[in-house]
Design a protein around this motif. Structure first.
Motif, PDB file in Angstrom:
ATOM      1  N   SER A 115      -3.259  -6.715   3.533  1.00 51.92           N
ATOM      2  CA  SER A 115      -2.783  -4.254   4.220  1.00 51.92           C
ATOM      3  C   SER A 115      -3.200  -4.530   5.542  1.00 51.92           C
ATOM      4  CB  SER A 115      -3.915  -3.799   3.054  1.00 51.92           C
ATOM      5  OG  SER A 115      -3.879  -2.310   3.916  1.00 51.92           O
ATOM      6  N   GLU A 169      -0.934   4.536  -2.152  1.00 48.50           N
ATOM      7  CA  GLU A 169      -0.430   3.394  -1.581  1.00 48.50           C
ATOM      8  C   GLU A 169       0.859   3.154  -2.300  1.00 48.50           C
ATOM      9  OE1 GLU A 169      -1.379   1.773  -6.290  1.00 48.50           O
ATOM     10  OE2 GLU A 169      -3.665   2.591  -5.463  1.00 48.50           O
ATOM     11  N   ILE A 170       1.500   1.889  -0.407  1.00 48.98           N
ATOM     12  CA  ILE A 170       2.857   2.051   0.045  1.00 48.98           C
ATOM     13  C   ILE A 170       3.786   1.037  -1.384  1.00 48.98           C
ATOM     14  CG2 ILE A 170       4.449   1.696   1.316  1.00 48.98           C
ATOM     15  CD1 ILE A 170       2.528   4.055   1.421  1.00 48.98           C
ATOM     16  N   THR A 172       4.748  -2.230  -2.184  1.00 43.87           N
ATOM     17  CA  THR A 172       5.802  -3.851  -1.456  1.00 43.87           C
ATOM     18  C   THR A 172       6.011  -4.046  -0.188  1.00 43.87           C
ATOM     19  OG1 THR A 172       3.159  -3.725  -2.960  1.00 43.87           O
ATOM     20  CG2 THR A 172       3.980  -5.986  -1.185  1.00 43.87           C
ATOM     21  N   PHE A 175       6.097  -1.860   2.492  1.00 47.75           N
ATOM     22  CA  PHE A 175       4.958  -2.317   3.573  1.00 47.75           C
ATOM     23  C   PHE A 175       5.125  -3.272   4.396  1.00 47.75           C
ATOM     24  CE2 PHE A 175       0.376  -3.166   3.486  1.00 47.75           C
ATOM     25  CZ  PHE A 175      -0.408  -2.005   4.315  1.00 47.75           C
ATOM     26  N   TYR A 176       5.879  -5.051   3.791  1.00 49.31           N
ATOM     27  CA  TYR A 176       5.194  -5.832   4.021  1.00 49.31           C
ATOM     28  C   TYR A 176       6.527  -5.878   5.399  1.00 49.31           C
ATOM     29  CZ  TYR A 176       1.399  -7.350   1.271  1.00 49.31           C
ATOM     30  OH  TYR A 176       0.523  -7.810   0.352  1.00 49.31           O
ATOM     31  N   ARG A 181       1.196  -0.751  10.492  1.00 48.38           N
ATOM     32  CA  ARG A 181       0.954   0.565  10.827  1.00 48.38           C
ATOM     33  C   ARG A 181       1.644   1.579  12.020  1.00 48.38           C
ATOM     34  NH1 ARG A 181      -3.448   1.330  12.546  1.00 48.38           N
ATOM     35  NH2 ARG A 181      -3.542   3.257  11.663  1.00 48.38           N
ATOM     36  N   SER A 188      -4.393   2.558   3.634  1.00 49.49           N
ATOM     37  CA  SER A 188      -3.524   2.857   3.026  1.00 49.49           C
ATOM     38  C   SER A 188      -2.876   1.497   2.465  1.00 49.49           C
ATOM     39  CB  SER A 188      -1.986   3.466   3.327  1.00 49.49           C
ATOM     40  OG  SER A 188      -1.527   2.485   4.118  1.00 49.49           O
ATOM     41  N   PRO A 190      -1.087  -1.780  -0.151  1.00 48.61           N
ATOM     42  CA  PRO A 190       0.610  -1.859  -0.819  1.00 48.61           C
ATOM     43  C   PRO A 190      -0.018  -1.543  -2.301  1.00 48.61           C
ATOM     44  CG  PRO A 190      -0.509  -4.219  -0.772  1.00 48.61           C
ATOM     45  CD  PRO A 190      -1.713  -2.413   0.475  1.00 48.61           C
TER      46      PRO A 190
END
Length: 354
Positions: A115, A169-170, A172, A175-176, A181, A188, A190
């Motif tokens: 995260s 929750e984003i 994944t 997110f990556y 951020r 937050s 993933p």
């Protein structure tokens, strides 16, 4: 994840005996994070994260160290064989504190890898400080760096039942791919984080230790990046190499009968691991080879990124360092995620009651 493919009042802790000399223990620990915690996150019956109560001191900035609560549950049995340096038996309270420190370290390490919202380590040291409350004051004061709330109840009897909404929750992949951020965004995670934790906690102890070594190298790489982009990069590569070496610890490596060189080179193992758990694109395979070569040059020849041993001019920009460092960090995260998710698929120890 693949590139290709209203708080309950605190109560005094009352140990629940679950077996001979075993205690079921709950603790509420004050933690600091790099993003403000506005929701809750509970992972099974192991831990939960909650926003800091209203009476906790808060920093008046979006990007700062923000307080929150980490509540953990664990079973503890004192080990009468553990000895102090003078060979006397280690007191139960010391063993409990050691055990809690290991639990919190484990949680912090996992958040650091998977995260971009993570826990911040606070070391009890002293430094000169200047107050930011009054812009006209520039008087230096010698202070201890720490965070403490006198009224906080550390010992609790159960997880706090809070009505706050869940932490965001984003997706994944998104997110990556974002790589970090947004400035000022709340805490937050993933959306695959729960499954990643399922997989990690289902590992045998040796596998957990091996992964934690790799994860610690990864987190150290992030911390070191502000001091040395080159050493940070080498740590990212070594975090992968450490896991590869553990995975291949029982693999017999044949040597060439003519020159005695190992047939299965380190670079090849590195490339094949990332091809399997990150991406098999030709472009990234070239990057894997280049990354391992650069890691070796940094550690063995002192071939630092441009501008590190001799500061670069204002007009210069070491884009190679930036792209290689950000690229290897993203690749590490994806590879670690896929490796653990694969363990989840084939783990006989995994159950819904973890």
């Amino acid at each position: 994840m693949n590139q290709t493919h209203t708080n309950k009042p605190y109560a005094l802790h009352i140990p629940i005996r679950t077996g001979r000399n075993m205690e079921e223990i709950f603790r509420s620990i004050i933690m600091l994070t790099n993003a403000k915690v506005t929701g809750k996150y509970k992972y099974r019956d192991k831990f939960q994260i909650l926003p800091a109560p209203d009476h906790f001191p808060q920093v008046p900035y979006s990007e700062a160290h923000h307080p929150c609560l980490l509540e953990v549950k664990y079973n503890f049995t004192p080990d009468s064989n553990k000895k102090m340096p003078d060979q006397t038996e280690t007191p139960d309270w010391i063993q409990r504190q050691d055990h809690e420190r290991k639990i919190t370290h484990e949680i912090k390490t996992l958040f650091g890898v998977f995260s971009f919202s993570k826990f911040i380590d606070i070391h009890d040291n002293h430094s000169w400080t200047i107050s930011t409350d009054d812009s006209d004051s520039i008087e230096s004061e010698w202070r201890q760096l720490s965070y403490f709330v006198r009224e906080h109840q550390y010992e609790i009897s159960e997880f706090t039942n809070s009505s706050v909404s869940k932490i965001d929750e984003i997706n994944t992949r998104e997110f990556y791919n974002l790589g970090g951020r947004y400035v000022g965004s709340d805490f937050s995670i993933p959306d695959l984080f729960g499954e990643i934790l399922d997989s990690y906690y289902s590992l045998c102890q040796n596998d957990k230790d091996a992964f934690l070594r790799s994860a610690t190298l990864f987190n150290n790489a992030i911390k070191i990046s502000a001091i040395s982009a080159s050493i940070s990069f080498a740590c990212f590569v070594s975090s992968i190499e450490s896991l590869i070496n553990y995975i291949n610890k029982d693999v017999k490596i044949e040597s060439c009968t003519e020159c005695s060189a190992p047939r299965y080179s380190v670079t090849r193992k590195f490339r094949e691991f990332l091809t399997k758990y990150s991406s098999n694109s030709d472009e990234l395979i070239k990057f894997y080879n280049k990354s391992y070569g650069k890691r070796s040059k940094i550690l063995h020849a002192g071939a630092l990124f441009m501008g590190e041993h001799i500061p670069a001019d204002w007009a210069e920009s070491d884009w190679e360092a930036y792209h290689m460092s950000s690229g290897i960090q993203r690749i590490c995260r994806i590879a670690f995620t896929n490796w653990l998710m694969e363990r989840k698929l084939f783990s006989p120890n995994l159950s819904r009651d973890i």
